[in-house]
Design a protein around this motif. Structure first.
Motif, PDB file in Angstrom:
ATOM      1  N   THR A 192     -25.992  -0.376  -6.895  1.00 46.62           N
ATOM      2  CA  THR A 192     -25.337  -0.121  -8.300  1.00 46.62           C
ATOM      3  C   THR A 192     -24.599  -0.906  -8.337  1.00 46.62           C
ATOM      4  N   LEU A 193     -22.749  -1.160  -7.454  1.00 46.36           N
ATOM      5  CA  LEU A 193     -22.185  -2.188  -6.937  1.00 46.36           C
ATOM      6  C   LEU A 193     -22.291  -3.501  -6.410  1.00 46.36           C
ATOM      7  N   LEU A 194     -23.696  -3.526  -6.076  1.00 46.84           N
ATOM      8  CA  LEU A 194     -23.851  -5.131  -5.381  1.00 46.84           C
ATOM      9  C   LEU A 194     -24.797  -5.610  -6.657  1.00 46.84           C
ATOM     10  N   SER A 195     -25.283  -4.539  -7.350  1.00 47.19           N
ATOM     11  CA  SER A 195     -26.316  -5.562  -8.707  1.00 47.19           C
ATOM     12  C   SER A 195     -24.991  -5.716 -10.192  1.00 47.19           C
ATOM     13  N   LEU A 196     -24.139  -5.360  -9.979  1.00 50.71           N
ATOM     14  CA  LEU A 196     -23.212  -5.281 -10.938  1.00 50.71           C
ATOM     15  C   LEU A 196     -22.656  -7.099 -10.282  1.00 50.71           C
ATOM     16  N   PHE A 197     -22.219  -6.937  -9.055  1.00 53.04           N
ATOM     17  CA  PHE A 197     -21.425  -7.993  -8.422  1.00 53.04           C
ATOM     18  C   PHE A 197     -22.047  -9.241  -9.228  1.00 53.04           C
ATOM     19  N   TRP A 198     -23.804  -8.939  -8.562  1.00 53.14           N
ATOM     20  CA  TRP A 198     -24.670 -10.026  -8.836  1.00 53.14           C
ATOM     21  C   TRP A 198     -24.767 -10.358  -9.891  1.00 53.14           C
ATOM     22  N   HIS A 199     -25.142  -9.645 -10.692  1.00 52.73           N
ATOM     23  CA  HIS A 199     -24.705 -10.243 -12.591  1.00 52.73           C
ATOM     24  C   HIS A 199     -23.406 -10.744 -12.673  1.00 52.73           C
ATOM     25  N   PHE A 200     -22.791 -10.508 -12.772  1.00 54.78           N
ATOM     26  CA  PHE A 200     -21.159 -10.739 -13.054  1.00 54.78           C
ATOM     27  C   PHE A 200     -21.268 -12.324 -12.488  1.00 54.78           C
ATOM     28  N   LEU A 201     -21.488 -12.265 -11.472  1.00 57.63           N
ATOM     29  CA  LEU A 201     -21.465 -13.935 -10.790  1.00 57.63           C
ATOM     30  C   LEU A 201     -22.572 -14.798 -11.360  1.00 57.63           C
ATOM     31  N   ASP A 202     -23.673 -14.093 -11.944  1.00 56.96           N
ATOM     32  CA  ASP A 202     -24.315 -14.884 -13.017  1.00 56.96           C
ATOM     33  C   ASP A 202     -23.647 -15.366 -13.969  1.00 56.96           C
ATOM     34  N   VAL A 203     -22.540 -14.098 -14.882  1.00 53.46           N
ATOM     35  CA  VAL A 203     -22.089 -14.470 -16.311  1.00 53.46           C
ATOM     36  C   VAL A 203     -21.590 -15.578 -15.417  1.00 53.46           C
ATOM     37  N   ILE A 204     -20.761 -15.332 -14.785  1.00 51.08           N
ATOM     38  CA  ILE A 204     -19.404 -16.739 -14.823  1.00 51.08           C
ATOM     39  C   ILE A 204     -20.219 -17.652 -14.261  1.00 51.08           C
ATOM     40  N   TRP A 205     -21.228 -17.807 -14.283  1.00 52.27           N
ATOM     41  CA  TRP A 205     -21.896 -19.610 -13.277  1.00 52.27           C
ATOM     42  C   TRP A 205     -22.292 -20.055 -15.292  1.00 52.27           C
ATOM     43  N   ILE A 206     -22.901 -18.747 -15.581  1.00 56.05           N
ATOM     44  CA  ILE A 206     -23.025 -19.288 -17.267  1.00 56.05           C
ATOM     45  C   ILE A 206     -21.907 -19.896 -17.664  1.00 56.05           C
ATOM     46  N   PHE A 207     -20.648 -19.652 -17.472  1.00 59.21           N
ATOM     47  CA  PHE A 207     -19.667 -20.440 -18.238  1.00 59.21           C
ATOM     48  C   PHE A 207     -19.682 -21.452 -17.158  1.00 59.21           C
ATOM     49  N   ILE A 208     -19.326 -21.480 -15.945  1.00 56.38           N
ATOM     50  CA  ILE A 208     -19.222 -22.765 -15.295  1.00 56.38           C
ATOM     51  C   ILE A 208     -20.448 -24.318 -15.657  1.00 56.38           C
ATOM     52  N   PHE A 209     -21.676 -23.010 -15.914  1.00 63.47           N
ATOM     53  CA  PHE A 209     -22.591 -24.068 -16.195  1.00 63.47           C
ATOM     54  C   PHE A 209     -22.265 -25.011 -18.088  1.00 63.47           C
ATOM     55  N   THR A 210     -21.291 -24.434 -18.778  1.00 67.80           N
ATOM     56  CA  THR A 210     -20.844 -24.927 -20.238  1.00 67.80           C
ATOM     57  C   THR A 210     -20.385 -25.323 -19.759  1.00 67.80           C
ATOM     58  N   ILE A 211     -19.203 -25.141 -19.571  1.00 70.04           N
ATOM     59  CA  ILE A 211     -17.643 -25.543 -19.216  1.00 70.04           C
ATOM     60  C   ILE A 211     -17.103 -26.922 -18.720  1.00 70.04           C
ATOM     61  N   VAL A 212     -17.809 -26.063 -17.404  1.00 71.54           N
ATOM     62  CA  VAL A 212     -18.079 -27.795 -16.698  1.00 71.54           C
ATOM     63  C   VAL A 212     -19.029 -28.930 -17.006  1.00 71.54           C
ATOM     64  N   TYR A 213     -19.720 -28.625 -16.988  1.00 71.85           N
ATOM     65  CA  TYR A 213     -21.706 -29.430 -16.488  1.00 71.85           C
ATOM     66  C   TYR A 213     -21.976 -29.861 -17.975  1.00 71.85           C
ATOM     67  N   LEU A 214     -22.062 -29.056 -19.021  1.00 67.83           N
ATOM     68  CA  LEU A 214     -22.489 -29.455 -20.261  1.00 67.83           C
ATOM     69  C   LEU A 214     -21.098 -30.402 -20.996  1.00 67.83           C
ATOM     70  N   TYR A 215     -20.644 -29.698 -20.921  1.00 63.77           N
ATOM     71  CA  TYR A 215     -18.728 -29.933 -21.479  1.00 63.77           C
ATOM     72  C   TYR A 215     -18.918 -31.243 -21.089  1.00 63.77           C
ATOM     73  N   GLY A 216     -19.098 -31.229 -19.367  1.00 67.26           N
ATOM     74  CA  GLY A 216     -19.030 -32.568 -19.145  1.00 67.26           C
ATOM     75  C   GLY A 216     -19.241 -33.723 -18.901  1.00 67.26           C
ATOM     76  N   SER A 217     -20.798 -33.314 -19.459  1.00 67.85           N
ATOM     77  CA  SER A 217     -21.967 -34.699 -19.262  1.00 67.85           C
ATOM     78  C   SER A 217     -21.765 -35.609 -20.545  1.00 67.85           C
ATOM     79  N   ILE A 218     -21.153 -34.454 -22.105  1.00 68.33           N
ATOM     80  CA  ILE A 218     -21.312 -35.578 -22.657  1.00 68.33           C
ATOM     81  C   ILE A 218     -19.638 -36.161 -23.337  1.00 68.33           C
ATOM     82  N   GLY A 219     -18.953 -35.345 -22.095  1.00 71.04           N
ATOM     83  CA  GLY A 219     -17.720 -36.707 -22.125  1.00 71.04           C
ATOM     84  C   GLY A 219     -16.261 -35.763 -22.445  1.00 71.04           C
ATOM     85  N   LEU A 220     -16.016 -34.432 -22.815  1.00 71.67           N
ATOM     86  CA  LEU A 220     -15.472 -33.669 -23.418  1.00 71.67           C
ATOM     87  C   LEU A 220     -14.635 -33.092 -21.790  1.00 71.67           C
TER      88      LEU A 220
END
Lengths: 299, 666, 203
Positions: C175-203
């Motif tokens: 249970t703990l591991l899966s919480l950890f893994w899903h949490f990292l997934d959520v963080i990745w979504i933020f990274i994907f959006t804020i770093v890569y998506l925004y970065g690609s359009i020059g924000l």
């Protein structure tokens, strides 16, 4: 009872003695923050006094209650005892409201004074403003007068009753520029420019120092602000123009080498845009200048 | 071959050992002191006992005692730093440059602040929470006992690393918060800043884990019937403080890591140039740093709440108000951090906002002071030394608090920022608030942990020397601030007129030193006379909360049966109603001892040492060691054991027999 | 003396309380990890524009590649969920299977990321180049470090399940591991959006 009275009396005598000695001592020395020599410092001092007096509204009751309650409700004294008295809505409302009231007043003072005495704000005056560019170095202050094309180290001359617009940067680490008798301080940082507007309202030599640790020589970064009549100031500029040292890239590189407790010196001319160059090299890589990255060792 | 061997040693070399008389003296002190302690333990053949009863323990009371011992030893170290600084500043005027060169002075100043905050204040705080919290909420232990022990040992490893800097290498000379660019490699090329980074990083992880631990303890392990609003005020203050730990310490972890990256792999987070932003560091470090001071002071406030109510023999005034005040402080402590650098030039909008928020946080604090005063009102006050510490606190905290309210006005702060006025303010808050509170706590709860009382008169003398010395040492600093004296100066010119005030301040330090002497004497004499000072009833102060319902010293299982609570101040209520609780025995599940916490911390120390000296192979190996230890721990299928009711009864009867023996001494 | 069922009931309740306490404690830890990432995001927000003459996000981010990484990680979160469902059913072989798939997808993500880092470093755009690149490597790299620890944990859990079966302790840790893994997934979504998506359009 007699013994306690003696102790209290003794304590009061001691405190009085301390206060008198302190008063006598302080009377003989300048207390720059409380004895300002400029309009900015003066307004700052007035706000200090106002807020300090306002605070007594809380301090006096707190100390009084502390001593009074400790005395009256001490074990052995036959005072009323209410062990289950855990609250009183009226009383609590009072001492939520009193601090709120005082803090509200202080907030208004904060709001107004922060804008009125913004260091970035020019001081209005019939006299034209003098511009001085300040570069913090290890461990001295370089003052460049761009309009007069002279520079000085650890000494800055200003005419009396004239606003001075200090533009500050650093070619070393973060430090702070402070001349307490003229006003508050402002950080000087590499690659950044800050501003401090000050004015001297009387002639004299005022102590200045660095107010943020910048390395082992930082205690030797004292400088002097010399406030003088306009004619003397002009003479000071002229005498600086007559020194045989010029501030160019080469002499600046020599100056920037670490040294402390440096005596005042003067430069008769300044490399154009030297101040801007110093600042810009931290912002983009510039050919031929050190980009101040993680190389190099400072002794 | 030799080349390879040298590469393994990283930056270590003979020249890194201290080179001048004073630093050699400091190193010798630490080494000889350590050797002396080791020799005594060996001579008394106590290693096995130490390992079994103390180093591998999971009993929070024992862990608490270890925290406090480390913290008090560090108090002496930090205090010596202060004595050196005061001496330097009293004599280094004009042509005299004092006893320390500037770099050494700056190292001592940085060490003083770092040690006092991270190892004295935090150590005392976690120590006292460990001692008291489970007992107060009617629990047997904290939520995660192994984690608790690991936190202590990580704290110990951090402390060991800081003190290692005295023996090999040097310490940071960049202040207790190491602002860049001064703390970057270019301006601080020695290992000093790295020692600072890694000892705090390791100790900080320990703190964060403790924060999580105590938070879950308060929220999940209270005795049945103890709702949150029936908790003692100390427990509330711990809950508030630990919430702050959980939110603030990760910021410190990140900030230290980024500075370490700048210094090891060449990143540009805070460098001057290269795209670095030193102002960002200042923001980050204070986003942690301001909550940190509330982390320290809230439990001290909780201690005062317990002490005033107990010694005034009266209910705490305004319980609900006090709870609200704690949570307002917790919330607001995240909205004020910029007041530490009004002078960095953020502009009027920003400064005005943070100035107002800073002033606002004075409101709940003021409310608390009034509530304490009115707890005294209509009480029956006994002036034992904990109560004296409280009164000293009110005096110093009020003066320091006023200074704080003054500095919350940016315009005033422009003049006193970084001056000795600021130094006087924060010392009055931390010493008057935090340190006095924890001194009071130590005296107050000492009988509960050790079974005998501290010598009261010596404690009183200690207090009077402390308060008079403290005021003598710091009131002149307010004046010096107004005279234009900035902090951390190792020399100044005679014409400024500062020296007499520094000398007065130095005299104050002497008085404090005498106070400390009395505290040491008090401890020694009390231990010597412990039989005459036995606490036979378990309730030496006529206390109000659950910890006073267990015998002194508290048995390792705390309660024979977990109490059921119906009222606030349950123990007091029981005493007033004459209700006597029957002693019942039940099976108790307790954690087994474990040496793995020590192993983890030893590895952590090595990771830090390796990173500092660029012995990366060592750091990596020891990191692997930590992971392995954790895996080994996870393989332990039986971390707990059962103490049967029968065994508890036997232990309890043995304790009662011992009490009868002690009665003979009275 | 309590009856056997009563004693058993107390035992079960104590076990459940202990599990709940551990899971709650882990949630608190995850929230502190959240603050950690939030600080890294704040740092990124402040200095992502400090390219110091070097490349910006627009110059170096390749969205199709990042999409592959995202697909791998998000799918691994899904398969982790499937593993947890199997654990509830006490289906040991299925748990091992789905954990294995999760592990492979996580490893794929990590390799893709390391490859991206290597590529950037070898063309001179390492963390030493500018403040922007420092914060990029650190933010994304910290997430990758968490993934690495997650994978290590997952491998150890798989060995446990294989050796000791789905005991209560093992399921609690899953249970703990899966919480950890899903949490990292959520963080990745933020990274994907804020770093890569925004970065690609020059924000």
């Amino acid at each position: 009872m007699k013994k306690n009275r003696k102790i209290v009396l003794g304590a009061l005598v001691v405190l009085l003695a301390i206060a008198s000695i302190a008063g006598w001592y302080l009377h003989r020395h300048t207390i720059p923050v409380l004895q300002p020599a400029g309009p900015i410092a003066e307004k700052e001092r007035n706000i200090i006094i106002f807020c300090a007096l306002l605070s007594t509204v809380v301090v006096v009751p707190v100390f009084t209650l502390l001593i009074y309650f400790a005395w009256k409700y001490r074990e052995g004294n036959n005072a009323p005892y209410s062990p289950d008295l855990g609250g009183n809505a009226a009383a609590e409302t009072v001492w939520w409201l009193i601090p709120i009231a005082i803090i509200s007043v202080i907030s208004v003072v904060t709001w107004r004074s922060t804008y009125a005495l913004d260091p970035f704000k020019p001081i209005s005056s019939p006299n034209p403003t003098i511009h001085v560019e300040v570069v913090a170095l290890d461990w001295k202050w370089l003052f460049i007068y761009p309009n007069q094309d002279v520079a000085s180290v650890n000494e800055v001359a200003v005419p009396v009753n004239t606003p001075v617009d200090f533009e500050l940067t650093s070619d070393t680490v973060m430090t702070s520029f402070w001349a307490p008798q003229l006003g508050g301080q402002m950080y000087a940082m590499p690659g950044m420019q800050t501003q401090l507007n000050l004015e001297a309202s009387k002639p004299g030599n005022f102590h200045g120092l660095a107010a943020n640790i910048s390395g082992s020589g930082f205690a030797g970064m004292d400088f002097t602000v010399k406030s003088m009549p306009k004619s003397s100031y002009n003479a000071w500029i002229v005498s600086a123009k007559h020194t045989d040292k010029q501030l160019n890239d080469g002499s600046y590189a020599l100056l920037a080498r670490p040294s402390s407790y440096v005596l005042p010196s003067y430069y008769s001319s300044v490399e154009p845009n030297l101040y801007d160059t110093i600042m810009l090299k931290y912002m983009t890589p510039i050919e031929g200048t050190s980009t101040a990255t993680t190389t190099g060792v400072r002794s | 071959m030799t080349q390879f061997a040298f590469a393994l040693l990283g930056r270590l070399s003979w020249s890194q050992f201290p080179q001048d008389a004073i630093t050699r003296g400091g190193a010798a002190g630490i080494v000889l002191g350590l050797l002396f302690v080791l020799a005594v333990i060996t001579y008394l053949r106590k290693w096995k006992w130490l390992w079994k009863e103390w180093f591998t323990t999971q009993d929070p009371k024992r862990i608490g005692v270890m925290y406090i011992i480390v913290a008090l030893v560090m108090l002496l170290r930090g205090g010596s730093d202060a004595v050196l600084m005061r001496t330097q500043q009293a004599v280094s005027v004009g042509n005299n440059y004092g006893i320390l060169n500037s770099n050494h002075f700056q190292q001592i100043a940085s060490a003083h602040g770092t040690i006092m905050i991270f190892f004295v204040a935090m150590g005392l705080m976690f120590g006292i929470i460990n001692l008291v919290l489970p007992l107060q909420i009617g629990a047997r232990d904290v939520a995660f006992p192994f984690l608790n022990a690991t936190s202590f040992w990580l704290f110990f490893a951090g402390m060991a690393l800081v003190n290692s800097s005295l023996v090999i290498g040097d310490f940071s000379a960049a202040g207790w918060l190491s602002y860049p660019p001064l703390s970057e490699l270019q301006y601080s090329p020695t290992v000093g800043v790295d020692y600072w980074i890694w000892s705090l990083q390791i100790a900080g992880v320990g703190s964060l884990l403790s924060g999580i631990n105590f938070l879950v303890t308060v929220l999940r392990m209270r005795a049945p019937g103890m709702s949150l609003m029936k908790m003692p005020m100390f427990a509330w203050s711990v809950l508030g403080s630990m919430s702050l730990v959980a939110f603030a310490f990760p910021i410190l972890t990140v900030t230290l890591a980024l500075l370490a990256l700048d210094r090891t792999i060449g990143t540009h987070f805070f460098t001057a140039g290269g795209g670095g932003n030193a102002m960002m560091y200042v923001n980050l470090i204070w986003a942690w740093g301001h909550p940190e001071v509330y982390i320290l002071v809230l439990p001290a406030f909780g201690v005062y709440s317990e002490i005033v109510a107990t010694y005034a023999r009266k209910k705490l005034f305004g319980y609900t108000s006090m709870v609200w005040a704690i949570w307002i402080i917790v919330l607001l402590s995240f909205t004020v951090w910029l007041h530490h650098f009004f002078t960095m030039g953020a502009g009027s909008n920003v400064n005005a906002f943070f100035g107002i928020m800073t002033a606002v946080i004075a409101i709940p604090t003021g409310v608390k002071i009034f509530n304490w005063l009115f707890t005294m009102h209509r009480g029956r006050i006994s002036f034992k030394s904990p109560m004296l510490w409280f009164m000293g606190f009110v005096v110093t905290f009020t003066i320091g608090g006023v200074a704080g309210v003054l500095m919350s006005v940016p315009i005033i702060d422009y003049q006193v920022h970084n001056s000795l006025f600021l130094v006087a303010h924060f010392h009055m808050m931390i010493v008057g608030g935090v340190l006095f509170g924890y001194f009071a706590a130590l005296t107050y709860w000492f009988p509960k942990i050790f079974g005998f009382r501290l010598h009261e008169k010596l404690g009183t003398y200690a207090f009077w020397f402390w308060i008079s010395g403290f005021l003598t040492a710091f009131i002149p600093l307010y004046i010096l601030g107004f005279m234009g004296a900035t902090r951390r100066l190792d020399h100044y010119s005679a014409s400024l007129g500062w020296q007499p005030l520094f000398i007065v301040a130095g005299f104050g330090v002497v008085l404090i030193g005498i106070g400390v002497g009395f505290q040491v004497l008090q401890l020694v004499v009390s231990i010597w006379q412990r039989n005459e000072r036995r606490d036979l009833s378990g309730d030496p102060w006529n206390g109000r909360t659950l910890e006073w319902s267990v015998p002194s010293p508290a048995p390792f299982y705390n309660f024979t049966k977990q109490p059921v609570v119906t009222d606030r101040d349950q123990f007091w209520v029981d005493k007033q109603s004459g209700k006597k609780r029957r002693t019942e025995y039940e099976d108790i599940v307790l954690p087994k001892n474990s040496g793995l916490s020590v192993a983890i911390a030893a590895c952590a120390f090595m990771v830090g040492f390796g990173m500092i000296w660029h012995m990366y192979w060592l750091a990596l190996l020891m990191l692997f060691g930590i992971i392995t230890t954790l895996v080994v721990r996870s393989m332990n299928e039986e971390p707990e054991y059962v103490l049967t009711a029968r065994e508890v009864e036997k232990l309890d009867h043995a304790r009662i027999r011992k009490l009868k023996e002690y009665e003979a001494y009275q | 003396m309590s009856t056997a069922t009563e004693a058993n009931g107390i035992e079960i309740r104590r076990e459940r309380e202990a599990t709940e306490k551990t899971v709650f404690g882990f949630w608190v830890y995850l929230m502190t990890d959240c603050v950690l990432f939030a600080s890294l995001f704040a740092v990124y927000a402040v200095i992502h524009g400090n390219t110091f003459g070097g490349p910006s996000g627009k110059d170096i981010f390749k969205l199709p590649y990042v999409l592959m990484e995202t697909f791998a990680l998000l799918t691994s979160s899904f398969t982790c969920g499937l593993a947890m469902l199997a654990a509830q059913r006490k289906a040991k072989r299925q748990v091992l299977f789905w954990l294995g798939v999760t592990f492979s997808l996580g490893l794929t993500f990590l390799c893709l990321e390391l490859n991206e880092f290597h590529h950037l470093t070898s063309e001179g755009n390492s963390w030493r180049r500018s403040g922007f690149l420092s914060s990029y490597f650190t933010l994304v790299g910290t997430h990758g470090l968490h993934i690495t620890f997650g994978l290590l944990w997952m491998a150890i859990m798989m060995i446990y399940i294989w050796k000791r079966g789905l005991t209560d302790t093992v399921r609690k840790r899953l249970t703990l591991l899966s919480l950890f893994w899903h949490f990292l997934d959520v963080i990745w979504i933020f990274i994907f959006t804020i770093v890569y998506l925004y970065g690609s359009i020059g924000l």
